[in-house]
Enzyme design. Structure first.
Site, PDB file in Angstrom:
ATOM      1  N   LYS A  99      24.864 -11.613  -8.487  1.00 42.06           N
ATOM      2  CA  LYS A  99      25.699 -11.887  -7.312  1.00 42.06           C
ATOM      3  C   LYS A  99      26.779 -12.902  -7.702  1.00 42.06           C
ATOM      4  O   LYS A  99      26.465 -13.943  -8.294  1.00 42.06           O
ATOM      5  CB  LYS A  99      24.829 -12.462  -6.193  1.00 42.06           C
ATOM      6  CG  LYS A  99      25.235 -12.106  -4.785  1.00 42.06           C
ATOM      7  CD  LYS A  99      24.226 -12.695  -3.791  1.00 42.06           C
ATOM      8  CE  LYS A  99      24.463 -12.224  -2.382  1.00 42.06           C
ATOM      9  NZ  LYS A  99      23.570 -12.888  -1.414  1.00 42.06           N
TER      10      LYS A  99
HETATM   11  O1  G3P Z   1      23.292 -12.686   2.410  1.00 45.34           O
HETATM   12  C1  G3P Z   1      24.107 -13.622   3.025  1.00 45.34           C
HETATM   13  C2  G3P Z   1      23.356 -14.308   4.109  1.00 45.34           C
HETATM   14  O2  G3P Z   1      22.245 -14.990   3.576  1.00 45.34           O
HETATM   15  C3  G3P Z   1      24.213 -15.280   4.885  1.00 45.34           C
HETATM   16  O3  G3P Z   1      23.665 -15.335   6.156  1.00 45.34           O
HETATM   17  O4  G3P Z   1      23.219 -16.337   8.389  1.00 45.34           O
HETATM   18  O5  G3P Z   1      23.780 -17.830   6.392  1.00 45.34           O
HETATM   19  O6  G3P Z   1      25.554 -16.380   7.446  1.00 45.34           O
HETATM   20  P1  G3P Z   1      24.057 -16.532   7.140  1.00 45.34           P
END
Ligand code: G3P
Length: 221
Positions: A83
């Site tokens: 990633k």
């Molecule tokens: O895969 C990306 C994810 O972990 C981000 O999620 O909720 O931190 O925006 P969030």
């Protein structure tokens, strides 16, 4: 649609993998940091639990170091997907890594232009963050729709849309309606997808009516 679990908690993946609904896992430095566990050990355990790709994110910011970190992460297991952030350095690393046969998930995507560059760079996945655009009053799902339309204009682009930053079952429904190839979701969202009050009440009624018959399906029960 492929379902990836968005977590760095090994137990969460272990509890869900037997459902047959888990095609892969995505992690990021913040999710890893929250667990306090060793990153490489976490990724190794995740890779042993699922057959599909497990995204492990580099933390370097220049492309050569990203490549070195990515190649090192790929030695953990064959199903590690590297990633990298959607920066010009990340795109250069994507090109170099994919040329060397390493799959890449380009993350922190917030615009259709960024997604177009990720596909040009040869990424296996691009991760547009729905929830974080919603958080600032924009329409995260509109980004998924734009990327879908653009990618479909060019069949030669093989990058899969990995809908990320998913916060609700509504995000899952809308991403599926648009045609995202993959969704990476928290365990709770996957569990909530299965729930509906009419299913619960309907099952309760079925079982009550069945119990009243006094019958049993398994005679030797
Ligand atoms: O895969 C990306 C994810 O972990 C981000 O999620 O909720 O931190 O925006 P969030």
């Amino acid at each position: 649609m492929k379902f990836f679990l968005d977590t760095a908690i090994v137990d969460e993946v272990a509890q869900m993998v037997d459902t047959g609904l888990v095609d892969g896992v995505t992690t990021n430095p913040s999710l890893i940091a929250k667990t306090g566990a060793d990153m490489r050990d976490t990724i190794a355990q995740m890779c042993a639990l699922v057959d599909g790709p497990v995204s492990a994110e580099v933390t370097a910011t220049d492309w050569q170091e990203m490549v070195r970190e990515g190649v090192s992460l790929r030695t953990i297991a064959d199903n590690v997907c590297v990633k990298v952030p959607l920066t010009m350095e990340g795109l250069r690393a994507t090109h170099a890594l994919t040329q060397a046969g390493h799959p890449v998930n380009v993350t922190l995507c917030f615009s259709a232009n960024q997604a177009l560059l990720a596909a040009k760079a040869g990424a296996s996945f691009v991760s547009p963050f729905i929830g974080r655009l919603d958080d600032i009053g924009l329409d995260g799902m509109e980004l998924i729709s734009d990327i879908r339309l653009i990618y479909d204009n060019y069949p030669e682009l093989e990058t899969e849309i990995l809908a990320a930053s998913i916060r609700s079952t509504g995000h899952m429904r809308e991403a599926a309606l648009i045609g995202a190839d993959v969704a990476t979701l928290p365990v709770k969202v996957m569990q909530d997808m299965a729930k509906h009050p009419l299913t619960s009440s309907g099952l309760e009624k079925f079982l009550a009516d069945w119990q009243a018959t006094g019958q049993q399906i398994l005679k030797d029960a």
